[in-house]
Design an enzyme around this catalytic site. Structure first.
Site, short mmCIF file in Angstrom:
data_model
loop_
_atom_site.label_atom_id
_atom_site.label_comp_id
_atom_site.label_asym_id
_atom_site.label_seq_id
_atom_site.Cartn_x
_atom_site.Cartn_y
_atom_site.Cartn_z
N ASN A 76 -10.01 0.41 -0.09
CA ASN A 76 -8.46 0.43 -0.15
C ASN A 76 -8.11 -0.18 -1.52
OD1 ASN A 76 -5.71 -0.02 0.35
ND2 ASN A 76 -6.15 -1.10 2.26
N CYS A 133 0.81 -1.29 0.04
CA CYS A 133 0.14 0.07 -0.09
C CYS A 133 0.99 1.32 0.19
CB CYS A 133 -0.97 0.04 1.13
SG CYS A 133 -2.09 -1.29 1.08
N HIS A 176 -3.42 7.46 2.58
CA HIS A 176 -3.58 6.02 1.95
C HIS A 176 -5.13 6.02 2.44
CE1 HIS A 176 -3.74 1.93 0.86
NE2 HIS A 176 -3.42 1.72 2.22
#
Length: 319
Positions: A276, A115, A246
């Protein structure tokens, strides 16, 4: 002094939407529970569409190139942050180079920081422009994590969507990227895994995550790194115009914003619509905010991300 400045942004998300109502039919969960725990209402998924990691990266790149107003022939490097490449090899970056018909006398490579991949890629590109004479670098964050989630595991399948985001970094005399900081700690490597490597693999690779432990570490490490990068840059918290985090968990995002003293309206949020999207989440959010007219040239942006590895990073920049 030469800076790496963002000249164009672009993104791509698959057309198919998987809502919380859809997930209620698949696992023991509810829209209320998902919204309360993570803040996701829907996510875009590849499913059975012709999209894949490479095609999404290419589409996002085309839009960034168009906004930048450059001839693709001037691009002198491609860096792709991804954990879900279409192949072991060739790299996604080389496939992007092929589909965009870019010249061959340039480096093209992938980096995997899960990520945090886009922030890692951005930091590498910044150094090539500052120190190695690069003029135009295509940086992409792209992932297809819905292809590795366990759709029977309600703790993880609710979280993820697919997508890609891209930026064109251009050498410029005006301030652009001010600083980047990257950290990692492999002692926590077992907290988020997807075993599909050459030596250890599952028959069908699935993402596994110890959510409570990851949540606590993310809040702590992101809080520390945003303080660190602001101090390193000689700025104050009040100098930050926008936080682009994020998009992993709304509660993690809110904790970081609180630490910075930023109201919610100064935080770019796409988690409710995208979920996500791993390495794609920051450039996706950036593109959405720029095209909506929220973020403008000259604004000071703080980017931060945290992912498997564990790896985390931050970037402070002037748009």
């Amino acid at each position: 002094m030469t800076y790496a400045r963002i000249q164009g942004v672009g993104s791509y998300i698959p057309q198919q939407i998987l809502s919380n109502a859809d997930l209620e039919k698949m696992v023991n969960t509810t829209d209320e529970w998902i919204m309360q725990r993570v803040g996701v209402r829907e996510r875009h998924v590849i499913a059975n569409s012709p999209d894949n990691t490479t095609t999404m990266a290419v589409d996002a790149a085309k839009r960034a190139i168009e906004m930048a107003g450059i001839d693709p022939a001037v691009i002198d490097m491609i860096i792709v942050g991804t954990a879900t490449a279409e192949y072991y090899f060739p790299s996604t970056a080389c496939l992007v180079q092929k589909h965009l018909n870019l010249r061959e006398d340039i480096p093209a490579f992938d980096i995997n920081a899960a990520c945090a991949g886009f922030v890692y890629a951005l930091s590498i590109a910044d150094q090539y422009i500052r120190n190695e004479g690069a003029k135009h670098i295509l940086v992409i964050g792209v992932d297809s994590l819905t292809k590795v989630v366990d759709w029977k595991d309600r703790s993880t399948c609710i979280l993820f969507g697919d997508g890609a985001g891209a930026v064109i970094l251009q050498a410029h005399k005006e301030p652009g990227i001010l600083n980047t900081i990257l950290h990692a700690n492999g002692d926590y490597s077992d907290l988020i895994t997807a075993k599909s490597g050459v030596w250890e693999r599952e028959s069908v690779p699935h993402l596994h995550m110890y959510g409570k432990e990851v949540f606590k570490l993310a809040v702590t490490k992101l809080g520390e790194i945003v303080d660190e990068i602001i101090e390193k840059s000689g700025l104050k918290q009040s100098d930050i115009d926008w936080l682009i985090p994020h998009q992993a968990n709304l509660r993690i995002i809110e904790a970081t914003a609180k630490r910075l003293g930023l109201p919610r309206e100064r935080v770019i949020l796409t988690i409710e619509q995208h979920g996500n999207t791993s390495a794609a989440s920051i450039p996706l959010a950036l593109d959405a905010a720029v095209r909506a007219g929220k973020i403008k040239r000259g604004d000071t942006l703080l980017l931060e991300a945290f992912g498997a590895g564990l790896a985390w990073g931050a970037a402070l920049l002037k748009l």
